[in-house]
Design a protein around this motif. Structure first.
Motif, PDB file in Angstrom:
ATOM      1  N   TYR A  15      20.689  21.383 -39.199  1.00  9.62           N
ATOM      2  CA  TYR A  15      20.535  22.755 -38.709  1.00  9.62           C
ATOM      3  C   TYR A  15      19.717  22.660 -37.437  1.00  9.62           C
ATOM      4  O   TYR A  15      18.607  22.131 -37.444  1.00  9.62           O
ATOM      5  CB  TYR A  15      19.822  23.639 -39.730  1.00  9.62           C
ATOM      6  CG  TYR A  15      19.725  25.075 -39.265  1.00  9.62           C
ATOM      7  CD1 TYR A  15      20.841  25.910 -39.293  1.00  9.62           C
ATOM      8  CD2 TYR A  15      18.533  25.584 -38.762  1.00  9.62           C
ATOM      9  CE1 TYR A  15      20.759  27.222 -38.849  1.00  9.62           C
ATOM     10  CE2 TYR A  15      18.444  26.902 -38.314  1.00  9.62           C
ATOM     11  CZ  TYR A  15      19.564  27.709 -38.365  1.00  9.62           C
ATOM     12  OH  TYR A  15      19.495  29.011 -37.918  1.00  9.62           O
ATOM     13  N   ALA A  49      24.572  25.218 -37.867  1.00  9.39           N
ATOM     14  CA  ALA A  49      24.506  24.428 -39.098  1.00  9.39           C
ATOM     15  C   ALA A  49      25.814  23.651 -39.160  1.00  9.39           C
ATOM     16  O   ALA A  49      26.889  24.243 -38.991  1.00  9.39           O
ATOM     17  CB  ALA A  49      24.373  25.329 -40.332  1.00  9.39           C
ATOM     18  N   ALA A  77      23.246  28.317 -42.827  1.00 16.50           N
ATOM     19  CA  ALA A  77      23.540  27.107 -43.598  1.00 16.50           C
ATOM     20  C   ALA A  77      24.362  27.435 -44.844  1.00 16.50           C
ATOM     21  O   ALA A  77      25.294  26.705 -45.204  1.00 16.50           O
ATOM     22  CB  ALA A  77      22.237  26.399 -43.977  1.00 16.50           C
ATOM     23  N   ALA A 127      17.128  24.710 -42.212  1.00 16.21           N
ATOM     24  CA  ALA A 127      17.261  26.113 -41.802  1.00 16.21           C
ATOM     25  C   ALA A 127      16.064  26.916 -42.318  1.00 16.21           C
ATOM     26  O   ALA A 127      15.430  27.671 -41.573  1.00 16.21           O
ATOM     27  CB  ALA A 127      18.571  26.695 -42.327  1.00 16.21           C
TER      28      ALA A 127
END
Ligand SMILES: Cc1cc2nc3c(=O)[nH]c(=O)nc-3n(C[C@H](O)[C@H](O)[C@H](O)COP(=O)(O)OP(=O)(O)OC[C@H]3O[C@@H](n4cnc5c(N)ncnc54)[C@H](O)[C@@H]3O)c2cc1C
Ligand code: SF4
Ligand code: FES
Ligand code: FES
Lengths: 332, 168
Positions: A228, A245, A168, A94
């Motif tokens: 992600y 995520a 995330a 992420a």
């Protein structure tokens, strides 16, 4: 940019006191969002309190097997940390999907989730915007809607939260350590950001003067195999249209557990509890994944706009979610 | 309102009295007289203002100069002080620029990027973020995506950087 006083506080407590006492004071971390807003006239503080020296830039193992991440840890250092890369790969992914190498060297663990929306009308002081100037109206409805919400929006505001990291963190049960005038407290990360309701000017539940001192990730074995995935208009250096995520635990072809959050779809990182619930105990197959996505998006609503509206995001996020689950669960 | 700041730019100290709202980019260009970093967008979107602070690549347009008191700031000009830096030489050898506006930012960004890579930092182009990365073409393009080039010199910048990385 209007002039301001620059202060370097001697302690975190002093930083809190300064901002709590003065509605025209703000915290400065990496500055990548605040400086932009100062130039745009979106923020016009009289006092800027630099918290870089009074917040930690360390990442520590905590007693329970999780990680304690100081507020001032740079996004690039967090993404490069071996423990993050092996125990929570979706967090590293992420971070690495966000902004650019230079920006990630500046942006901090606390500043990133606290960045404000990239809604073009919010950033343009010549257009009405309920978030920037409550009561003036929302220019996005019927305007440019590509980056706007399909879940949890209100009549007042249809903005999305732009952070990738936050998606995330929401998926993995992170917590936020806060120092306020009343002492320290802990906020579950999923409760940090608000839905707009009738107060879109408030992005989070933080009160004036509340300083984020750290973000913690719990021990979470399921996150060791996580992804992600970000869908955007160009391959790099662009905000998410939608993102996912996720982590999935599959045993004998059955989903034992799941962690899912969606980005680019709401005013906050969207923890997909309905999808998680729908997956537990079900076969790890395409049908289950599609059903989970359908249930999560049952209340999704598009915004009409002069760019054709954002209805395309509903099937897009469903397909992205199914694709990530397929990858994590093994194709069957 | 004004405050004293000492900037260490390319090895030389500069004592400045500035307003706190002065960005590092404006301090460098308008007070220190170092026009190597360029003002492209002034909003973090183009990378032409990239400099190294303490060896790390950052955007000088989104950095307050007061935050750089006594920090080591390196611009592309400084990198070339005693003959072209290997990254600068590679740009020359590979025609890594046309008009040159983005180039000082590209050079500083590349130096920072190569240092990040040598420390094993992963990128969005790495298939497995836990693995040691390889510096492939797509890795270089991804790691340099914060530097835009209106002349489209990317096709020569990427080979230039692969060349430096391979040769070091
Ligand atoms: C061109 C561009 C592209 C970008 N692309 C992406 C992207 O794709 N994905 C993405 O996720 N982000 C992206 N970003 C946003 C960037 O990641 C954020 O600006 C950055 O993470 C903010 O962190 P910071 O430390 O610089 O925050 P700052 O700008 O310093 O602060 C942000 C806000 O948080 C407050 N704050 C800071 N620290 C604290 C604290 N400890 N406690 C309480 N309040 C605090 C500040 O007062 C301010 O309101 C992009 C930015 C730019 C300019
Ligand atoms: S969507 Fe929210 S932030 Fe954007 S114009 Fe409307 S009120 Fe403002
Ligand atoms: S001028 Fe700093 S990024 Fe464009
Ligand atoms: S060489 Fe002209 S902008 Fe890059």
């Amino acid at each position: 940019m209007t002039p301001f006083d620059y202060r370097v506080p001697t302690s975190a407590g002093a930083a809190v006191d300064t901002v709590a006492a003065n509605p025209a004071a703000v915290f400065l971390a990496g500055g990548t969002n605040l400086l932009d807003h100062l130039k745009l006239g979106v923020a016009e503080p009289e006092v800027v309190v630099d918290v870089n020296a009074v917040t930690s830039d360390e990442i520590r193992d905590d007693d329970g097997g999780g990680l304690w991440i100081g507020a001032a840890v740079r996004n690039s250092d967090l993404a490069a940390d071996r423990r993050i890369r092996t125990r929570y790969p979706a967090v590293a992914e992420a971070l690495l999907s966000g902004a650019s190498g230079q920006l990630r060297n500046m942006a901090t663990a606390a500043g990133n989730p606290l960045q404000r929306t990239r809604c073009v009308y919010f950033q343009d002081t010549t257009t009405p915007c309920n978030k920037r100037e409550p009561g003036t109206g929302c220019s996005a409805v019927g305007g440019y809607t590509r980056y706007h919400a399909v879940l949890g929006a209100s009549d007042q505001c249809v903005a999305t939260h732009p952070s990738d990291l936050a998606v995330a963190l929401a998926a993995f049960d992170a917590e936020v350590q806060v120092l306020g005038t009343g002492g320290t407290r802990v906020i579950p990360f999923v409760d940090l950001h608000r839905l707009p309701g009738d107060a879109p000017e408030r992005d989070t539940v933080l009160e004036r003067g509340d300083l984020v001192t750290a973000i913690t990730l719990p021990a979470l074995p399921i996150a060791a195999k996580s992804r992600y995935r970000k869908v955007r208009d160009r391959a790099s250096f662009a905000f998410a249209l939608v993102s996912v995520a996720a982590a999935l635990e599959v045993e004998d072809g059955i989903v034992r557990d799941a962690r899912i959050a969606l980005g680019g779809v709401a005013h906050k990182p969207w923890r997909a509890t309905n999808a998680e619930e729908a997956l537990r105990g079900m076969p790890a197959d395409e049908d289950s994944y599609r059903r989970a996505a359908r249930l999560e998006l049952a209340d999704a609503r598009a915004v009409a706009g002069l760019d054709g509206g954002n209805a395309f995001k509903i099937p897009l996020v469903a397909r992205t979610l199914v694709a990530v689950l397929r990858e994590l669960g093994g194709a069957r | 309102m004004e405050t004293d700041v000492t900037l260490r730019v390319d090895g030389a100290e500069h004592d400045l009295r500035i307003e706190p709202r002065t960005t590092l980019l404006d301090a460098l260009r308008e007070r220190v007289g170092n026009t190597s970093p360029k003002r492209g967008c002034d909003h973090g979107q183009c990378g032409s203002c990239t400099v190294l602070v303490g060896g790390r690549r950052v955007l000088s347009c989104l950095t307050l100069a007061v935050r750089c008191h006594l920090a080591e700031v390196t611009t592309a000009r400084g990198l070339g002080q005693s003959g072209p830096h290997p990254v600068q030489q590679a740009f020359l050898d590979h025609d890594g620029f046309q008009c040159g506006f983005c180039t000082p930012g590209q050079i500083c960004s590349a130096v920072g990027m190569l240092s990040e890579f040598s420390q094993g930092h992963p990128s969005h182009a790495s298939a497995d973020v836990a693995a040691e990365p390889d510096l492939t073409e797509s890795e270089v393009a991804e790691r340099m995506s914060g530097n835009l080039c209106r002349c489209g010199a990317y096709a020569n910048i990427v080979p230039a950087l692969l060349d430096v990385a391979g040769g070091s």
